[in-house]
Design a protein around this motif. Structure first.
Motif, short mmCIF file in Angstrom:
data_model
loop_
_atom_site.label_atom_id
_atom_site.label_comp_id
_atom_site.label_asym_id
_atom_site.label_seq_id
_atom_site.Cartn_x
_atom_site.Cartn_y
_atom_site.Cartn_z
N GLY A 1 0.78 -1.23 0.00
CA GLY A 1 0.00 0.00 0.00
C GLY A 1 0.81 1.27 0.00
N GLN A 2 2.09 1.22 -0.40
CA GLN A 2 2.91 2.43 -0.42
C GLN A 2 2.42 3.44 -1.46
OE1 GLN A 2 3.88 -0.62 -1.01
NE2 GLN A 2 5.17 -0.81 -2.84
N SER A 3 1.62 2.98 -2.43
CA SER A 3 1.08 3.91 -3.41
C SER A 3 -0.05 4.77 -2.85
CB SER A 3 0.59 3.15 -4.65
OG SER A 3 -0.46 2.27 -4.32
N THR A 4 -0.38 4.59 -1.57
CA THR A 4 -1.36 5.48 -0.94
C THR A 4 -0.88 6.92 -0.93
OG1 THR A 4 -2.71 5.81 1.02
CG2 THR A 4 -0.44 5.13 1.40
N LEU A 5 0.44 7.11 -0.96
CA LEU A 5 1.00 8.46 -0.97
C LEU A 5 0.89 9.11 -2.34
CD1 LEU A 5 4.18 7.74 1.17
CD2 LEU A 5 2.11 8.94 1.91
N THR A 6 1.03 8.32 -3.39
CA THR A 6 0.97 8.86 -4.75
C THR A 6 -0.44 8.77 -5.35
OG1 THR A 6 1.57 6.69 -5.67
CG2 THR A 6 3.37 8.21 -5.15
N ARG A 7 -1.35 8.12 -4.62
CA ARG A 7 -2.74 7.96 -5.07
C ARG A 7 -2.83 7.21 -6.39
NH1 ARG A 7 -5.00 7.52 -1.08
NH2 ARG A 7 -7.05 7.95 -1.99
N GLN A 8 -1.94 6.24 -6.57
CA GLN A 8 -1.96 5.41 -7.77
C GLN A 8 -2.64 4.07 -7.45
OE1 GLN A 8 2.47 5.69 -8.27
NE2 GLN A 8 1.94 6.00 -10.43
N PRO A 9 -3.41 3.52 -8.39
CA PRO A 9 -4.00 2.20 -8.16
C PRO A 9 -2.91 1.12 -8.18
CG PRO A 9 -4.48 2.94 -10.39
CD PRO A 9 -3.83 4.10 -9.68
N VAL A 10 -3.08 0.11 -7.35
CA VAL A 10 -2.11 -0.98 -7.33
C VAL A 10 -2.28 -1.84 -8.59
CG1 VAL A 10 -1.95 -1.04 -4.82
CG2 VAL A 10 -3.71 -2.37 -5.97
N ILE A 11 -1.20 -2.48 -9.01
CA ILE A 11 -1.20 -3.20 -10.29
C ILE A 11 -1.50 -4.69 -10.14
CG2 ILE A 11 0.40 -1.57 -11.34
CD1 ILE A 11 2.61 -3.63 -10.80
N GLY A 12 -1.56 -5.18 -8.92
CA GLY A 12 -1.77 -6.61 -8.75
C GLY A 12 -2.49 -6.93 -7.47
N TYR A 13 -2.59 -8.21 -7.21
CA TYR A 13 -3.26 -8.71 -6.02
C TYR A 13 -2.23 -9.11 -4.97
CZ TYR A 13 -7.72 -9.08 -8.52
OH TYR A 13 -8.86 -8.80 -9.20
N ALA A 14 -2.66 -9.10 -3.71
CA ALA A 14 -1.87 -9.64 -2.62
C ALA A 14 -2.78 -10.55 -1.81
CB ALA A 14 -1.31 -8.53 -1.74
N HIS A 15 -2.41 -11.80 -1.66
CA HIS A 15 -3.23 -12.70 -0.87
C HIS A 15 -2.36 -13.50 0.08
CE1 HIS A 15 -2.08 -15.26 -4.33
NE2 HIS A 15 -2.08 -16.24 -3.44
N ALA A 16 -2.95 -13.91 1.19
CA ALA A 16 -2.22 -14.60 2.25
C ALA A 16 -1.92 -16.03 1.82
CB ALA A 16 -3.05 -14.59 3.53
N LEU A 17 -0.68 -16.46 2.04
CA LEU A 17 -0.30 -17.85 1.78
C LEU A 17 -0.58 -18.74 2.99
CD1 LEU A 17 3.07 -17.31 -0.12
CD2 LEU A 17 0.84 -17.89 -1.08
N GLU B 1 12.22 6.25 -1.18
CA GLU B 1 12.30 4.80 -1.01
C GLU B 1 11.00 4.12 -1.41
OE1 GLU B 1 13.52 3.89 2.91
OE2 GLU B 1 15.43 4.98 2.77
N PHE B 2 9.88 4.71 -1.03
CA PHE B 2 8.59 4.14 -1.42
C PHE B 2 8.41 4.20 -2.94
CE2 PHE B 2 6.75 5.35 2.97
CZ PHE B 2 7.28 4.20 3.51
N GLY B 3 8.86 5.29 -3.55
CA GLY B 3 8.78 5.41 -5.00
C GLY B 3 9.59 4.33 -5.70
N ARG B 4 10.81 4.05 -5.17
CA ARG B 4 11.62 2.98 -5.75
C ARG B 4 10.95 1.61 -5.58
NH1 ARG B 4 16.03 6.01 -3.65
NH2 ARG B 4 16.03 4.73 -1.76
N ALA B 5 10.32 1.41 -4.42
CA ALA B 5 9.63 0.14 -4.19
C ALA B 5 8.47 -0.05 -5.18
CB ALA B 5 9.10 0.07 -2.76
N ILE B 6 7.75 1.06 -5.44
CA ILE B 6 6.65 0.98 -6.41
C ILE B 6 7.18 0.63 -7.80
CG2 ILE B 6 4.86 2.31 -7.58
CD1 ILE B 6 4.50 3.90 -4.97
#
Length: 469
Positions: free
Chosen positions: A405-421, A447-452
């Motif tokens: 959820g680091q894209s909460t700062l840039t207000r960009q939609p996430v590109i994929g899913y995350a599910h619990a293993l 750092e968050f931008g690089r992670a995105i």
């Protein structure tokens, strides 16, 4: 002497057989190979013609025409009997291949039970053999048919109940109210049809193989759960507290059921209160084989989802989230990532929440704009591509200390899913507090931008690899 050979009829028969037999074998062999390549049902009759009928016919002509052996000779009668029997088998095989094996789906020819075809074949072979022995060997078969007829009447009267049951079962098979792979709900068992023969139907159930006589099915009502298609569904009843708002409960149940992997494509989930503390959720499924896994997963997911939503499944209260646990979780996984000192950690605790997710439950969905950051306290999370109905591809895996959820700062939609293993425990931090932290430490935004960008690059590599493959 030489002139007598060329003027003799046996000479031309011998030459014709010597030339015609190899040519016939070659032609039938090519035809046989062509039919096998096409997987045609006529391959078997042609094989019988090539391997048996043509050689026996050539031998019969060689004996009667070339050797001039009398027709009453034992050798001629033996070969003629074999030849006539092969002709009979060839005719039956050809009729079966053209009439039944090649029958279009849904026609009466396709619905004829195999036992009917086998009995008809046996009767025709018996009659054919009787005619063969009558014409070739001069046997008197009239008395045999009379004896067989009387014996059949006696046996039929003696076993009329048993024969009646068999006939009723065969008539049911002719109607074909089910086929292999269908799910039946009978008085004796509920399972999938794995075998159907002239005597019984074999059902694969959760407790083993249930064998039900055809006559029992023919004499009682049963339900074919697989017909008509796209109608199968299950109903799961749950109990919530009287203090839980019904609209919130129904919305939660519907949302969780709509994410089940066993859900039938295009199916619509519905949840309604049925009085008292009970709620009924209807889930459309593709097959009854999914009933158990779907119900198990649904009950597991709503246990976690209800606690995250502050609802009370089975009237139970959740005491997992406490200020002490939130403070410990912030110190363990949030503070190292956001570089918080002790005072800043205390400021963040009121905006943090502690949640748990069940195995395979979705934590983050493709296309949504997150309103908070999520830090993994325990468990493993898989990141996958969000490509609609196509199979999802794994981008990476996050473990303890990872974040979403680091894209909460840039207000960009996430590109994929995350599910619990597995069971996953996370700490959520509201977007407003994340912004305050970043304002104090602008390097975090980089750092968050690089992670995105790194995760987007990983997603592109995975998608390009699939495209090239």
């Amino acid at each position: 002497m030489t002139a007598d050979v060329f003027t003799s009829s046996w000479f031309y028969w011998a030459v014709g057989i010597a030339i015609g037999l190899p040519i016939g074998l070659v032609l039938l062999t090519e035809w046989q190979h062509a039919l096998r390549r096409k997987q045609s049902a006529l391959a078997r009759p042609v094989t019988v013609m090539r391997n048996y009928l043509l050689p026996l016919g050539a031998l019969l002509l060689l004996l009667t025409e070339a050797r001039q052996v009398p027709a009453e000779a034992t050798s001629v009668r033996t070969v003629a009997t074999l030849f006539a029997f092969v002709v009979l088998v060839l005719l039956l095989s050809g009729v079966n291949a053209t009439l039944f094996q090649g029958a279009p789906a849904g026609t009466w020819r396709k619905r004829v039970p195999t036992i009917f075809v086998d009995v008809g074949r046996f009767v025709l072979i018996a009659v054919g053999l009787a005619l063969i022995f009558s014409y070739i060997w001069g046997a008197n078969v009239r008395g045999l048919f009379t004896a067989l007829g009387i014996t059949s009447i006696v046996i039929g009267l003696t076993l009329q109940n048993s024969v009646g049951q068999i006939i009723s079962g065969l008539l049911m098979l002719f109607e074909q109210p089910f086929q292999l792979g269908d799910w039946l709900d009978t008085a004796a068992a509920r399972g999938r049809v794995v075998e159907v023969n002239w005597r019984a139907v074999h059902l694969e159930t959760s407790t083993g193989l249930q064998i039900t006589p055809n006559s029992v099915l023919a004499g009682a009502s049963f339900t074919n759960l697989s017909r008509p298609g796209d109608t199968h569904k299950i109903t799961v009843t749950t109990i919530f507290s009287l203090a839980d708002p019904p609209n919130q409960v129904c919305a939660l149940l519907t949302r969780v059921a709509a994410e089940l992997p066993q859900l039938r494509p295009g199916g619509t989930v519905s949840s309604t209160p049925v009085g008292g503390l009970e709620y009924r959720t209807t889930i459309p499924l593709t097959s009854p084989a999914d009933d158990g896994p779907a119900k198990t997963t649904f009950l597991q997911w709503i246990w976690y989802a209800s606690r995250r939503a502050g609802l009370h499944l089975d009237e139970a209260a959740d005491d997992f989230t406490t200020p002490e646990r939130i403070a410990a979780a912030v110190a363990e996984v949030v503070a190292p990532t956001l570089r918080l000192n002790a005072e800043q950690q205390q400021e963040l605790i009121p905006s943090a929440t502690l949640d748990r997710y069940g195995a395979d439950e979705v934590i983050q969905r493709a296309g949504e704009v997150p309103d908070r950051m999520t830090f993994i306290l325990a468990g493993r999370v898989a990141l996958t591509t969000g490509t609609g109905d196509e199979p999802r591809l794994t981008i990476g895996t996050l473990e303890e200390g990872g974040f979403l959820g680091q894209s909460t700062l840039t207000r960009q939609p996430v590109i994929g899913y995350a599910h619990a293993l597995s069971e996953v425990t996370v700490v959520h931090v509201d977007r407003e507090h994340i912004e305050l932290v970043v304002q104090r430490n602008p390097l975090l935004l980089q750092e968050f931008g690089r992670a995105i960008e790194d995760r987007r690059a990983s997603a592109r590599r995975v998608l390009s690899t699939r495209t090239e493959g």
